[in-house]
Design a protein around this motif. Structure first.
Motif, mmCIF file in Angstrom:
data_model
loop_
_atom_site.group_PDB
_atom_site.id
_atom_site.type_symbol
_atom_site.label_atom_id
_atom_site.label_comp_id
_atom_site.label_asym_id
_atom_site.label_seq_id
_atom_site.Cartn_x
_atom_site.Cartn_y
_atom_site.Cartn_z
ATOM 1 N N SER A 79 0.830 -1.212 0.000
ATOM 2 C CA SER A 79 0.000 0.000 0.000
ATOM 3 C C SER A 79 0.860 1.256 0.000
ATOM 4 O O SER A 79 0.519 2.258 -0.636
ATOM 5 C CB SER A 79 -0.928 -0.009 1.212
ATOM 6 N N LYS A 91 -4.854 2.626 2.866
ATOM 7 C CA LYS A 91 -4.477 2.602 4.284
ATOM 8 C C LYS A 91 -3.215 1.757 4.488
ATOM 9 O O LYS A 91 -3.107 0.656 3.943
ATOM 10 C CB LYS A 91 -5.638 2.014 5.089
ATOM 11 N N THR A 99 -4.794 -3.912 4.441
ATOM 12 C CA THR A 99 -5.623 -3.787 3.240
ATOM 13 C C THR A 99 -6.555 -4.992 3.161
ATOM 14 O O THR A 99 -6.118 -6.128 3.321
ATOM 15 C CB THR A 99 -4.734 -3.735 1.986
ATOM 16 N N ASP A 118 -3.647 -2.378 -5.612
ATOM 17 C CA ASP A 118 -3.131 -2.820 -4.316
ATOM 18 C C ASP A 118 -4.071 -3.894 -3.777
ATOM 19 O O ASP A 118 -5.279 -3.819 -3.982
ATOM 20 C CB ASP A 118 -3.112 -1.610 -3.368
ATOM 21 N N LEU A 119 -3.499 -4.887 -3.127
ATOM 22 C CA LEU A 119 -4.301 -6.022 -2.658
ATOM 23 C C LEU A 119 -3.941 -6.404 -1.229
ATOM 24 O O LEU A 119 -2.866 -6.065 -0.747
ATOM 25 C CB LEU A 119 -4.013 -7.241 -3.544
HETATM 26 MG MG LIG Z 1 -1.812 -2.925 2.292
#
Ligand SMILES: [Mg+2]
Ligand SMILES: Nc1nc2c(ncn2[C@@H]2O[C@H](COP(=O)(O)OP(=O)(O)OP(=O)(O)O)[C@@H](O)[C@H]2O)c(=O)[nH]1
Length: 368
Positions: A79, A91, A99, A118-119
């Motif tokens: 992230s 975040k 996340t 993003d994961l």
């Molecule tokens: Mg993350």
């Protein structure tokens, strides 16, 4: 007997069978049967849970000229990377699983719009459903490039991440196997190998095809494949994607330790520190290079070339692919195209839909 029991039975038989020349063929057959059952099981669960609709926070619309997906263990800084290279605000936190869904961002670089996703973090066993598991990994199916995100203190986990990706049908850094299967109505199976097969037997090819109900076909094998690659072709639905690995948080160790870490790995990593921005410009550049963009300048028939806003395509794209990018109907109205640039012998050469374009080609479509 249900499918899971059948799979278990096959696995038990595989475990009992010694691996040697004499059992090679039998094992190949068992693997083929197992793969077929696993596929059936996957389809069954998809139907039962309706997850195929993808309306669970993990469905993201692809936008931009390419999509990059961040894959890594929890807390490695995925992230933080997204926030550093895009306009997104995902975040971040000093604890695992900060996340929980897909967070998209857009990185604009050299005129290309690159979507970054993003994961949540991946842990061992994710493909079997551990952590947020399967659905997270599935997002990588949408990727044009998988960004393997590593932490300086756990730099060696790339093989683990590859294993999880492979288990759900993604083939990182592999090319689609060069096999052509032409089904026929009669005549049995003819298998033609254009190179010697060292990793599987010709008989096993026939056995495996039979498991998949193919009894009449002409099969052309153009590279030294193994049985898994043959299964990949038969199962379809495999996603072949290249990867790029970054080593994050290098601000936490000294130069000498970093050198040792990199030396211990048998793969390339780009060292960065996402939080403080170390090496981020180089990272953007390498990401862009790795995506192999090509710029195509459009020239309307009898008009001026638009050099200001090139079409951003990818290496290997054909005139037909560019048609599809521009307009759904263009392919059917296509008469021929003209190209000026590196991909042709002379300026204004007439080309067909199959013609492969190169960076900075000028392209004119002539429609019916
Ligand atoms: Mg993350
Ligand atoms: N020292 C240092 N810390 C970093 C760096 N990048 C991220 N961090 C810290 O590492 C922690 C995890 O960062 P995140 O970006 O939330 O990690 P993540 O991979 O997204 O984590 P999950 O969403 O939980 O999987 C945070 O406390 C960040 O501040 C870096 O380059 N250097």
């Amino acid at each position: 007997m249900g499918i899971p029991e059948k799979i278990k039975q096959i696995e038990e038989e595989m475990a009992r069978t010694q691996i040697n020349k004499a059992t090679e063929r039998h094992l190949g057959l068992l693997r083929a049967k197992k793969a077929k059952l696993q596929r059936e099981l996957e389809e069954q669960t998809l139907r039962a849970t309706g997850k195929a609709s993808g309306d669970d926070g993990y469905a993201v619309k692809k936008t931009g000229d390419a999509t990059v997906v961040l894959i890594g263990l929890p807390s490695v800084g995925k992230s933080t990377i997204l926030n550093q290279i895009t306009n997104a605000k995902s975040k971040t936190g000093a604890y695992d699983f900060t996340t929980l869904t897909v967070v998209p961002g857009l990185m604009e670089y050299r005129g290309a719009k690159i979507q970054i996703l993003d994961l949540p973090g991946i842990i061992a066993g994710a493909a079997q459903g551990k952590g947020l598991g399967k659905r997270v990994l599935s997002v990588a199916r949408a990727a044009d490039l998988v960004l393997i995100t590593l932490d300086v203190f756990q730099p060696g986990v790339k093989p683990l991440l590859f294993k999880e990706l492979r288990e759900i049908g993604i083939r990182p850094d592999e090319k689609p196997p060069n096999i052509v299967i032409e089904k026929t109505s009669t005549g049995g199976l003819s298998v033609i190998c254009q190179v010697p097969l060292t990793r599987m037997k010709k008989e096993t090819v026939k056995d495996i095809l039979a498991v998949y109900g193919i009894h009449n076909a002409r099969v052309m094998i153009r590279e030294d494949i193994n049985d898994e690659q043959l299964l990949d072709v038969l199962l379809g639905n495999r996603h072949y994607v290249s990867t790029f690995a970054v080593l994050n948080k290098i601000d936490m160790i000294d130069k000498e330790s970093l050198r040792k870490v990199r030396e211990s790995l048998d793969y390339y990593v780009l060292p960065i520190a996402a939080e403080s921005g170390i090496n981020i410009d180089e990272f953007r550049e390498q990401l862009y290079q790795k995506l192999q963009f090509i710029r195509i300048y459009m020239r309307p028939k009898g008009g001026e070339t638009d050099y200001k806003e090139p079409l951003i395509a990818r290496a290997g794209y054909t005139v037909g692919d560019v048609c599809d990018m521009l307009h759904k109907a263009l392919r059917s109205e296509f008469k021929y195209a003209q190209v000026w640039g590196k991909s042709v012998r002379f300026g204004g050469q007439k080309v067909s839909l199959q013609h492969k374009l190169l960076d900075e080609d000028v392209l004119t479509f002539v429609t019916k």
